[in-house]
Design a protein around this motif. Structure first.
Motif: not given
Length: 741
Positions: A106, A109, A254-255
């Motif tokens: 992540v 992110l 991207h989240p």
């Protein structure tokens, strides 16, 4: 000796495995060689039948890149947030039965994971196919050329740089996308500008989350929350919208955003925190802690409960009026069995429930006078029961429960470092205790600690005021040790009988130490705590000098050169500066850590309201209404410092007595302090420097140590050790100088 004592592992949490009979204890360990704090995990296996200690103990230093971890309710899974201190790379990992089930990088992110007690979260969904956590969201993309410069407040002292906390949900069993990847990461989006933290899943739905929502003040501030229980904050229910979309190539960077509808559950005049869900016999109960918004920064807490068994698409019904399960105790007495009210830490533990003969209960650590104890609170009727005998001088802390009949605690005293203790309830609700583990210390350290004695002494004529006296064994020959008075900060902090490496090391050096719990201290009822409001610099000062004089009158200490010393930090530094100014010949040396010197100078503090509220001025603090009103509720604007306010605050400050000071003064300043501007201590240094310049008295000296990168507590490994060594040297010079008179 200090280094040996400071490196004793401090318990920070636990997990009770139930079956087999084993507990996993996490510790924080100071490593002076590497100048860092490390995490340690100790697994203790014990006999469920035995009444004595453990069967086996295994210890391992934890990977330094583990930010947070949690074991799922079924105990089959463990979620780990992993990131080195440099902040990159970052991984979310799910382990099942000792094998890595899935993970997600992540790094790109979002920003840092949050594991602090104010914002940090890590929670499994009921299905155990998702976890949620809090991390710093990325700044939204914008064509604004000045976006990087736009002011965006953070959460203040101890939380610097934390500006955009967001709830992220990692799911590893969504319908797969074309590439077969089942993993998704979504960021919850809500209308409005509430910053969410302390989030947990509902016990009944993967789509419902409860969280603490922190709000801005009317003038656009996020007031510092560390050590402050009176902020514009409330408990919110967030309901996720539709299923999150499947991942695509673009969303690997991207989240995914998913909308959540919100419902505020609490009132604007209450500051609420620490939502927890307890489940038993098919019922789910949401509990949380509240204090009044505004006013004293750490007042009594109340405990609220709400049945959330039928979590559904509809908003929850909130009782009106909604009475707390445990309310405020104004003055403890026979009618409360001495119970002074709830004074817990900021959070209730995630696993804090136990069964009692009357049903489910919650266990919390709470101040009760000069100690911390373990309280059992029935969710049926709010009945509070102290589980620790009042006669003990130990201070206790709850680490975990198994949700049924066992509780893991740590306990300590000034002469006894942290023991791990198991409590077991029988069918009648009676509890029995046994020690599972204690630190292994060198013989000379154990021997030195055994010589430490502790008493709690009430101060005559000062209602409820008492002091904790820690001293060495009888010195023989009728000699009386020099006495260090150490008033706590806050002013609504509290001194307790818990173990302190600094205290133990100074007592072993030959000092008696007195920790007065003056008016305003928590653990004595709300009237005692609120009694200081508007009287800072007067009533607290009188309580402290009265405690010092009482110890002289009963022969524990004595007056004279080198015999009375004083140290304190923050509001304790405020009191130290007051006492050497108002009683200039009583003390022989003083040490001040990040002291409040001029209460009228507030411009850089993360808690400007402190300087108003504690000194008796109104500073309105409210959050939004739970139900939308039309027109919206309007509250008074936060005040500005007027010439009258400034004059009153300065008159109540130690700076008013600076011309009378005549003892050696050492200042310890954290250059990164957000709570009390470092300039207050630095200006005090310069003011004393010029006043001492023309004096020939040996005691007329002032020195200052400034710790770059250190904030208000000065609790970095190197800073804490340097502060102790400087304290030892400063006081030794004052004691030794009287021997040469």
């Amino acid at each position: 000796m200090y280094t040996q004592l400071a490196e004793i592992p401090v318990p920070t949490g636990a997990h009770d495995h139930s079956r087999p009979a084993a507990v996993e204890i996490t510790y924080s360990v100071k490593d002076h060689f590497r100048n860092t704090k490390r995490n340690m995990v100790k697994t203790i296996v014990f006999s469920s039948e035995a009444t004595h200690g453990p069967v086996s103990v295994s210890t391992a230093l934890q990977d330094v890149d583990i930010v947070a971890q949690i074991i799922s309710p079924s105990t089959q899974r463990r979620a780990i947030l992993r990131s080195p201190k440099s902040g990159s790379p970052r991984y979310v990992e799910i382990w099942k039965n000792g094998l890595l089930e899935t993970s997600l990088d992540v790094t790109d992110l979002h920003g840092d994971f949050y594991s602090d007690e104010f914002l940090g979260s890590l929670s499994f969904s009921p299905s155990e196919t998702s976890i949620l956590y809090i991390a710093e969201a990325k700044a939204p993309e914008s064509k604004d050329p000045f976006v990087k410069f736009r002011f965006n407040p953070d959460f203040g002292e101890g939380l610097s740089g934390k500006r955009r906390p967001a709830i992220f949900i990692f799911n590893w069993e969504n319908p797969p996308s074309e590439d077969g990847d089942k993993r998704t990461l979504v960021q919850l989006k809500t209308d409005g500008d509430v910053r969410f933290g302390q989030a947990i899943f509902s016990a009944n739905s993967d789509k419902i989350v409860y969280a603490t929502g922190y709000e801005f003040t009317a003038d656009g501030r996020i007031l510092g929350i560390k050590g402050c229980f009176n902020r514009p904050s409330g408990i919110w229910r967030l309901k996720l919208a539709s299923e999150p979309p499947t991942r695509t190539e673009e969303t690997k960077i991207h989240p995914l955003n998913i909308d959540a509808s919100v419902q505020k559950l609490t009132s604007p005049h209450l500051s609420c925190r620490s939502p927890r869900i307890l489940s038993h016999n098919g019922r789910s109960t949401l509990i949380w802690l509240s204090s009044l918004s505004g006013g004293a920064h750490l007042a009594s807490s109340t405990l609220y409960s709400l049945d959330v068994t039928s979590d559904s698409s509809k908003p929850l019904e909130i009782p009106s009026p909604h009475e707390p399960l445990v309310g405020i105790v104004d003055t403890p007495g026979p009618q409360t069995n001495g119970f002074p009210g709830l004074y817990p830490s900021y959070n209730i533990l995630p696993d804090s429930s136990a069964l009692s003969p009357t049903g489910l209960s919650v266990l919390v650590s709470s101040h009760w006078g000069s100690r911390t104890t373990v309280l059992q609170i029935s969710l049926k009727d709010g009945l509070v029961r102290d589980l620790i005998p009042i006669s003990t001088l130990y201070s206790w802390s709850v680490l975990a429960t198994d949700g049924h009949s066992r509780v893991i605690c740590s306990c300590s005293s000034p002469s006894l470092p942290y023991e791990i203790v198991l409590g077991e309830f029988d069918e009648t609700g009676a509890i029995s205790w046994r020690v599972l583990d204690k630190p292994e210390l060198p013989d000379y350290v154990s021997s030195a600690l055994q010589g430490i004695r502790t008493k709690i002494i009430r101060i005559p004529g000062r209602h409820l005021v008492e002091t904790i006296v820690v001293q060495g064994a009888n010195r023989g020959n009728g000699l009386i040790a020099p006495c260090i008075i150490s008033p706590h900060g806050g002013p609504h902090g509290a001194s307790t009988t818990a173990f302190s490496p600094t205290t133990a090391a100074l007592v072993i050096e030959g000092y008696t130490i007195s920790f007065p719990n003056y008016t305003g201290s928590p653990g004595y009822g709300e009237a005692f705590l609120q009694g200081l409001i508007g009287r800072c610099g007067e009533l607290d000062v009188q309580d402290c000098i009265a405690s010092a004089r009482h110890l002289i009158s009963i022969g524990i200490s004595k007056e004279g050169p080198g015999m009375q010393l004083i140290t304190g930090g923050s509001h304790g530094g405020f009191l130290t500066a007051h006492l050497i100014g108002q009683f200039p010949t009583f003390f022989s040396a003083a040490i001040l850590r990040n002291p409040v010197i001029s209460a009228g100078e507030i411009s850089s503090s993360d808690i400007p309201d402190w300087y108003f509220s504690e000194f008796g001025f109104d500073y309105p603090v409210f959050s939004s209404s739970a139900s939308k009103t039309n027109p919206p509720l309007l509250y008074p604007n936060p005040p500005l410092v007027t010439p009258m306010t400034f004059a009153t605050l300065q008159a109540a400050s130690p700076v008013a007595y600076i011309d009378a000071i005549c003892v050696p003064v050492l200042l310890l300043i954290g250059a990164a302090d957000r709570r009390v501007a470092p300039s207050q201590g630095i200006e005090y240094y310069h003011a004393l420097k010029v006043r001492y310049a023309g004096r020939k008295e040996k005691g007329s000296k002032v020195e200052m140590l400034v710790f770059e990168g250190e904030s208000h507590p000065l609790d970095g490994v190197e800073a804490a050790k340097a502060s102790f060594e400087a304290t030892k040297q400063w006081f030794a010079e004052a004691v030794n100088s009287k021997n040469h008179h």
